[in-house]
Every structure is written in structure tokens, then in C-alpha cells.
Write a protein that holds these residues in place. Structure first.
Motif, PDB file in Angstrom:
ATOM      1  N   PRO A 355       0.827  -1.215   0.000  1.00  0.00           N
ATOM      2  CA  PRO A 355       0.000   0.000   0.000  1.00  0.00           C
ATOM      3  C   PRO A 355       0.860   1.263   0.000  1.00  0.00           C
ATOM      4  CG  PRO A 355      -0.693  -1.548   1.715  1.00  0.00           C
ATOM      5  CD  PRO A 355       0.612  -2.045   1.194  1.00  0.00           C
ATOM      6  N   LEU A 356       0.286   2.331  -0.476  1.00  0.00           N
ATOM      7  CA  LEU A 356       0.952   3.624  -0.455  1.00  0.00           C
ATOM      8  C   LEU A 356       1.340   3.963   0.984  1.00  0.00           C
ATOM      9  CD1 LEU A 356       1.665   6.248  -2.018  1.00  0.00           C
ATOM     10  CD2 LEU A 356      -0.603   7.100  -1.393  1.00  0.00           C
ATOM     11  N   GLY A 357       2.594   4.381   1.157  1.00  0.00           N
ATOM     12  CA  GLY A 357       3.106   4.695   2.475  1.00  0.00           C
ATOM     13  C   GLY A 357       3.897   3.567   3.102  1.00  0.00           C
ATOM     14  N   LEU A 358       3.789   2.357   2.535  1.00  0.00           N
ATOM     15  CA  LEU A 358       4.502   1.191   3.078  1.00  0.00           C
ATOM     16  C   LEU A 358       5.408   0.532   2.045  1.00  0.00           C
ATOM     17  CD1 LEU A 358       1.575  -0.498   5.074  1.00  0.00           C
ATOM     18  CD2 LEU A 358       3.388   0.969   5.980  1.00  0.00           C
ATOM     19  N   ARG A 359       5.708   1.233   0.970  1.00  0.00           N
ATOM     20  CA  ARG A 359       6.406   0.584  -0.141  1.00  0.00           C
ATOM     21  C   ARG A 359       7.926   0.604  -0.018  1.00  0.00           C
ATOM     22  NH1 ARG A 359       2.359   3.463  -4.452  1.00  0.00           N
ATOM     23  NH2 ARG A 359       0.634   1.962  -4.250  1.00  0.00           N
ATOM     24  N   PHE A 360       8.484   1.469   0.817  1.00  0.00           N
ATOM     25  CA  PHE A 360       9.944   1.597   0.886  1.00  0.00           C
ATOM     26  C   PHE A 360      10.503   0.855   2.096  1.00  0.00           C
ATOM     27  CE2 PHE A 360       8.688   5.397  -1.523  1.00  0.00           C
ATOM     28  CZ  PHE A 360       9.533   5.284  -2.622  1.00  0.00           C
ATOM     29  N   MET A 361      11.598   0.140   1.866  1.00  0.00           N
ATOM     30  CA  MET A 361      12.331  -0.529   2.943  1.00  0.00           C
ATOM     31  C   MET A 361      13.794  -0.138   2.840  1.00  0.00           C
ATOM     32  SD  MET A 361      13.103  -4.596   3.543  1.00  0.00           S
ATOM     33  CE  MET A 361      11.416  -5.049   3.936  1.00  0.00           C
ATOM     34  N   THR A 362      14.366   0.361   3.932  1.00  0.00           N
ATOM     35  CA  THR A 362      15.778   0.724   3.961  1.00  0.00           C
ATOM     36  C   THR A 362      16.636  -0.525   4.148  1.00  0.00           C
ATOM     37  OG1 THR A 362      15.237   2.884   4.891  1.00  0.00           O
ATOM     38  CG2 THR A 362      17.512   2.139   5.122  1.00  0.00           C
ATOM     39  N   LEU A 363      17.707  -0.622   3.376  1.00  0.00           N
ATOM     40  CA  LEU A 363      18.551  -1.810   3.355  1.00  0.00           C
ATOM     41  C   LEU A 363      19.931  -1.516   3.937  1.00  0.00           C
ATOM     42  CD1 LEU A 363      17.608  -3.104  -0.219  1.00  0.00           C
ATOM     43  CD2 LEU A 363      16.518  -3.646   1.969  1.00  0.00           C
ATOM     44  N   ASN A 364      20.728  -2.552   4.037  1.00  0.00           N
ATOM     45  CA  ASN A 364      22.059  -2.490   4.622  1.00  0.00           C
ATOM     46  C   ASN A 364      22.954  -1.519   3.839  1.00  0.00           C
ATOM     47  OD1 ASN A 364      24.285  -3.189   6.200  1.00  0.00           O
ATOM     48  ND2 ASN A 364      24.784  -4.960   4.947  1.00  0.00           N
ATOM     49  N   PRO A 365      23.556  -0.541   4.501  1.00  0.00           N
ATOM     50  CA  PRO A 365      24.347   0.451   3.764  1.00  0.00           C
ATOM     51  C   PRO A 365      25.682  -0.101   3.299  1.00  0.00           C
ATOM     52  CG  PRO A 365      24.533   0.856   6.110  1.00  0.00           C
ATOM     53  CD  PRO A 365      23.513  -0.242   5.946  1.00  0.00           C
ATOM     54  N   GLY A 366      26.160   0.441   2.199  1.00  0.00           N
ATOM     55  CA  GLY A 366      27.511   0.168   1.748  1.00  0.00           C
ATOM     56  C   GLY A 366      28.496   1.087   2.449  1.00  0.00           C
ATOM     57  N   THR A 367      29.749   0.962   2.058  1.00  0.00           N
ATOM     58  CA  THR A 367      30.794   1.799   2.649  1.00  0.00           C
ATOM     59  C   THR A 367      31.531   2.626   1.608  1.00  0.00           C
ATOM     60  OG1 THR A 367      32.387  -0.018   2.481  1.00  0.00           O
ATOM     61  CG2 THR A 367      31.149   0.167   4.537  1.00  0.00           C
ATOM     62  N   ILE A 368      31.281   2.369   0.327  1.00  0.00           N
ATOM     63  CA  ILE A 368      31.983   3.064  -0.756  1.00  0.00           C
ATOM     64  C   ILE A 368      31.038   4.066  -1.407  1.00  0.00           C
ATOM     65  CG2 ILE A 368      33.171   2.801  -2.967  1.00  0.00           C
ATOM     66  CD1 ILE A 368      33.890  -0.058  -2.117  1.00  0.00           C
ATOM     67  N   PRO A 369      31.333   5.361  -1.380  1.00  0.00           N
ATOM     68  CA  PRO A 369      30.474   6.322  -2.080  1.00  0.00           C
ATOM     69  C   PRO A 369      30.399   6.004  -3.581  1.00  0.00           C
ATOM     70  CG  PRO A 369      31.959   7.461  -0.579  1.00  0.00           C
ATOM     71  CD  PRO A 369      32.425   6.038  -0.641  1.00  0.00           C
ATOM     72  N   ARG A 370      29.197   5.957  -4.096  1.00  0.00           N
ATOM     73  CA  ARG A 370      28.958   5.757  -5.529  1.00  0.00           C
ATOM     74  C   ARG A 370      28.113   6.932  -6.000  1.00  0.00           C
ATOM     75  NH1 ARG A 370      32.222   1.465  -7.469  1.00  0.00           N
ATOM     76  NH2 ARG A 370      32.307  -0.125  -5.839  1.00  0.00           N
ATOM     77  N   MET A 371      28.789   7.910  -6.584  1.00  0.00           N
ATOM     78  CA  MET A 371      28.127   9.166  -6.899  1.00  0.00           C
ATOM     79  C   MET A 371      28.080   9.374  -8.413  1.00  0.00           C
ATOM     80  SD  MET A 371      29.770  11.149  -3.619  1.00  0.00           S
ATOM     81  CE  MET A 371      28.900  12.696  -3.777  1.00  0.00           C
TER      82      MET A 371
END
Length: 526
Positions: A355-371
Motif C-alpha cells: 500500500p501507499l506509504g509502506l512501499r519503501f524498505m531501507t537496506l544495509n548500507p555500503g561503505t563506498i560512495p557511488r556518486m
């Protein structure tokens, strides 16, 4: 203090978040600006040329001559091929400038690469991939060229297997490969109408809809384009939240096609505040809004959502499950050399069926900037290949965000050890299927199958500048699997009826059981 707190947060919270990171190659020799995965389970990585030496030499003392400075020779490679089995790279030779160019696979599996800067402005190049024991390389096509120079253009394969090339800097037109001599470069006024004074119409987002038309988005505007008639058949509502294309650095993906394939939904996320590029506002926070629209519905409007992080230069990778991984990028600034700050190390999973408002899940962060100038590509084993990041005009290793030569892989949660017993093993699949053909997929799995697994086709896109050109996931119509003697299951599948749903070419085929994909096998759809 804030930096120390954020570091502790990443270290403490990251371990509890889904997903795993690994370094595949410590030094690839180049920072990949463009990446594509081939049917031989290799990946072609490509940087710009004529920028001075990379970190890997050309074989046999081969050297290039810079057209802007003919007395200066460069004996290093600016493209490599990565063997995904051994995690080793082999240098490739490309002669013309590929800076901010575009690409797409043809139905025969060869990669056509178009445009760039300087001597690459009107060039076509071809890479015909091969197995890891062979020595395939780039070919500069000499007897054909673009009708109009293309720099920051977008390519999309069409239902007949040809490629449309859309836009580019000061290129308000489209053209095709193979070239259509009678048509030449076809004027496309929408691109000039969408342009602003910081050129937010570059690298337009192009998606082939299942009705055969093209959804084309530039700046904050979108149209449905009938390229056969050269006419705009629909103008969509303006997307709120400011510019989204280069240099304002949003991203876009079309969600998986399924059912009767009559519906297609497009998602566009992130972007820089207008003016950040012109005024070099490196610390201006990025936007976190996303717009989602059912592009095939007559009365559709944008549905707005908010990501957990503001993000520019994020890559949107459609996973075999139909979820979308948003990875790479920064939380402030804009695209361009040394114009961003605050790297966004946290990937985010977008779950379109929630449902709208529940679609995003934060995942394990990396350590190398990828810009700036980083890429993300789906691999046949379900991981995501992460490469590149060079925020500088030349290679620079003594900087806050150094030129990045390491290649990583990110494993989504579906590859975690506790799901291994429900992960399918795809045993048998035809190498080639025709449109509308009924075929069988045979697979095994440790635990008994509950429900009906999916069989999904994933294209191999050309990833560059936060957009995967030609990205597509098609969920096939399947029947309930039947058990076979000796263990395992057989499942009947129906190939798409035509090229509007899935253009001809090679696809990764995944069996997905309870949200866990198999290792893919490649199939040619004809």
C-alpha cells in the motif's frame, strides 16, 4: 559530532538491515560510466576516452591518439570486460570518445553503442560478446554514422528489433539503428519544449509501453509518442517536485509487466532542486519525492510518494521479483563534476505491491560512495553489480570522493542463507522460444513448492547516468507446476505474444518461488 554519530549509526544499524555487500574486483582499471551485462555472463564496462591514462594498459602496446591533442598518446584501456565467474577483467580497445553516450542490445545479443563527444559525436560502435575464453573487442562502425550528433541521448529497442535513439544535447530529434535513410533525424519538438536553461531534458527517460508507443519523460513533463507516425498521442500531467533528468539527477523504471500486459506503470524518483546545477549548490539537499503513474490508463495522474532519503544519481534496478532496488547516489548537490556531497550509502527497496506509504524498505548500507558516473546492473544470479563513481574531470585518487575502481556486488535479502531451502534451481529451459510459444521450465527446490512460482524474463539494459536504458521485466503466464520423476517440477509457460510486450533478444529467465529467484538461464526470444 554529527559525522561520528552517523558513522556509529551506519555501523550499528546496518548489520541489522537486509542485504549484503562484497567486493568482486579491487582494481578494475577504469571507473565505469556505462555498464551492460551480456548473455555470456560477462559485463562490459566503459568509461569516456581521451581523458588521459586509466589504471590498466592496452595489450600489445596499443595506443590511442587524442584528437584534441594529436601529439599526446594514451596506451591505457578505457573499457574492460568482466568475467563474472572468475571476477577478472580484460582490457578492451575503443578508439572514439564515449563520454556520456548511450547503448542497447540488438536481438542477436550484440551491443550497439552510440554517440559521445569529439570524434565520437556521430559514431556507432558494436561489441559482439563472447565466452570468457575468446577475445572479442569493440568495433568502430566505419560505413555508417548518426544523422545528428548525440551526446546525453537515450536508446530503446523497439518491437521490430531496431533501436530508437532519442535526444541528446541540442538534439531535438530521434533516429534509428539500423539507420532509416529516408527518415534521417526526425524532429521531436517535445524535447525542446521540455528544455530549461540548465538543460534538464538530457538523457530522457524512455520506456516502451505494451501498446507499442513510447513513454518519454524530460524535465518534469511526459508524453506518449507514436514513433511510427511521429506524433504525440498524449500529454501527461506535469510531475511535481522540479526537474528529474540530467543534470538534475533523478531516476526512472517501468514496473514489471504481467497479466494480460495491457497495463504499464512508470515510477520516477529523486532529483536536485532547480538551480543547483547552474549555481553549483553542492550542499543543497536532494529531493526525496517519487511520482508513479499508470501510463496506459487514459485518465491517470501522478501518485506521489516519499523515499526514506532525498537522493540524486540513484540507480533503479528492477529485481527478478518485480521489486525495485534504488541504490547509489548522493543526498545533496546535482550531477556534474564535483557538484555533489553527502553520499547516500543506504539502498532502498521499493515494493510496488504494498500500500501507499509502506512501499519503501531501507537496506544495509555500503561503505563506498557511488556518486557521479556510477552504475548498477542486475546479474543472472540475482545480485546487483555496482561499479564506477568518478566525480572528477580526470582520474583523481587523493580527493574526498576519489575516482573509484572497485567493483562490488549487492545481494538483496532474497539471497540470505535462511531462504536457501526455498530457492529454486532452474534445471532445464529451451535456449530459444518464439512469440506465443508454450514451453516448459524444469526446476528443483529443497522444500515442497507451495503455490505457483513465477517465471520472469529480465532484459539486460545499458546503465548510465542513473537510468537503465531498455530495462524490462515481464512476468509470464504459467500453469501449476507438476512433480517429475526423480524430484523436481515441470511448469508450462507461455511466451509473450509479440515484441510490444518484450522486444526480440536475449533475456535472463528466473524462476521465482515465494519471492526467491533462481539463478537465471538465458533465452532468446524471437
Amino acid at each position: 559530532l554529527l559525522s561520528a554519530f552517523m558513522a556509529l549509526t551506519v555501523a550499528g544499524v546496518g548489520a541489522a538491515l537486509p542485504g549484503e555487500w562484497e567486493i568482486l574486483v579491487v582494481d578494475a582499471g577504469i571507473a565505469s560510466m556505462h555498464t551492460a551485462v551480456t548473455r555470456f555472463n560477462t559485463a562490459v564496462l566503459l568509461d569516456r576516452t581521451h581523458i588521459g591514462p586509466s589504471n590498466i594498459s592496452l595489450p600489445n602496446k596499443g595506443c590511442l591518439v587524442n584528437p584534441a591533442n594529436p601529439r599526446r598518446k594514451d596506451c591505457t584501456a578505457h573499457s574492460v570486460v568482466l568475467d563474472l565467474r572468475s571476477n577478472t577483467v580484460r582490457p578492451l580497445k575503443i578508439s572514439t570518445d564515449t563520454w556520456c553516450s548511450s547503448g542497447q542490445f540488438l536481438p542477436d545479443g550484440s551491443l550497439i553503442q552510440t554517440g559521445g563527444d569529439l570524434d565520437g559525436f556521430k559514431k556507432f560502435r558494436r561489441f559482439t560478446p563472447c565466452d570468457s575464453g575468446s577475445l572479442c573487442d569493440w568495433e568502430e562502425l566505419e560505413n555508417v554514422e548518426l544523422f545528428q550528433g548525440r551526446w546525453y541521448a537515450t536508446n530503446q529497442i523497439l518491437p521490430d528489433g531496431s533501436i530508437i535513439i532519442v535526444g541528446g544535447k541540442s538534439s531535438y530529434s530521434v533516429e534509428f539503428f539500423p539507420p532509416r535513410t529516408a527518415a534521417g533525424a526526425v524532429k521531436f519538438p517535445f524535447l525542446s519544449e521540455a528544455e530549461d536553461n540548465q538543460m534538464d531534458n538530457l538523457y530522457p527517460y524512455v520506456h516502451l509501453l505494451p501498446n507499442g508507443e513510447l513513454f518519454i519523460f524530460a524535465n518534469d513533463k511526459a508524453v506518449s509518442y507514436d514513433y511510427l507516425a511521429n506524433s504525440v498521442t498524449r500529454t501527461y500531467p506535469v510531475l511535481d517536485g522540479g526537474p528529474r533528468n540530467y543534470p538534475s539527477a533523478g531516476s526512472s523504471a517501468m514496473l514489471a509487466l504481467s497479466g494480460d500486459y495491457s497495463s504499464a506503470t512508470v515510477v520516477i524518483c529523486g532529483g536536485a532542486v532547480y538551480g543547483a546545477y547552474l549555481q553549483r549548490m553542492t550542499d543543497e539537499p536532494a529531493r526525496g519525492s517519487c511520482g508513479r503513474i499508470e501510463a496506459t490508463r487514459i485518465d491517470s495522474v501522478w501518485e506521489m510518494e516519499t523515499m526514506p532519503f532525498g537522493r540524486i544519481m540513484g540507480d533503479m534496478v528492477v529485481l527478478p521479483t518485480g521489486d525495485v532496488l534504488i541504490i547509489n547516489g548522493a543526498q545533496a548537490g546535482t550531477q556534474g563534476f564535483e557538484l555533489a556531497s553527502d553520499p547516500c550509502l543506504y539502498p532502498v527497496l521499493y515494493r510496488p505491491e504494498q500500500p501507499l506509504g509502506l512501499r519503501f524498505m531501507t537496506l544495509n548500507p555500503g561503505t563506498i560512495p557511488r556518486m557521479y558516473h556510477s552504475t548498477a546492473n542486475l546479474l543472472p544470479d540475482g545480485r546487483v553489480l555496482i561499479a564506477g563513481s568518478n566525480t572528477h574531470y580526470f582520474y583523481k585518487f587523493d580527493a574526498q570522493f576519489p575516482t573509484e575502481l572497485r567493483i562490488e556486488a549487492f545481494s538483496p535479502e532474497y539471497l540470505s542463507w535462511d531462504r536457501a531451502n526455498i530457492r529454486p534451481n532452474l534445471v532445464n529451459l529451451p535456449q530459444r522460444v518464439a512469440y506465443g510459444e508454450v514451453f516448459e521450465a524444469t526446476f528443483t527446490v529443497d522444500l515442497p513448492v507451495v503455490g505457483i512460482p513465477e517465471v520472469n524474463l529480465a532484459s539486460a539494459p545499458f546503465a548510465t547516468h542513473s537510468f537503465s536504458q531498455g530495462q524490462r521485466l515481464v512476468k509470464l503466464s504459467v500453469e501449476t507446476p507438476t512433480a517429475v520423476d526423480g524430484g523436481g517440477y515441470r511448469m508450462r509457460c507461455v511466451a509473450p505474444a509479440g515484441g510490444k510486450v518484450a522486444p526480440p533478444g536475449y533475456y535472463m529467465v528466473f524462476v521465482v518461488n515465494l519471492g526467491v529467484p533462481s539463478v537465471a538461464q538465458w533465452i532468446q526470444l524471437v
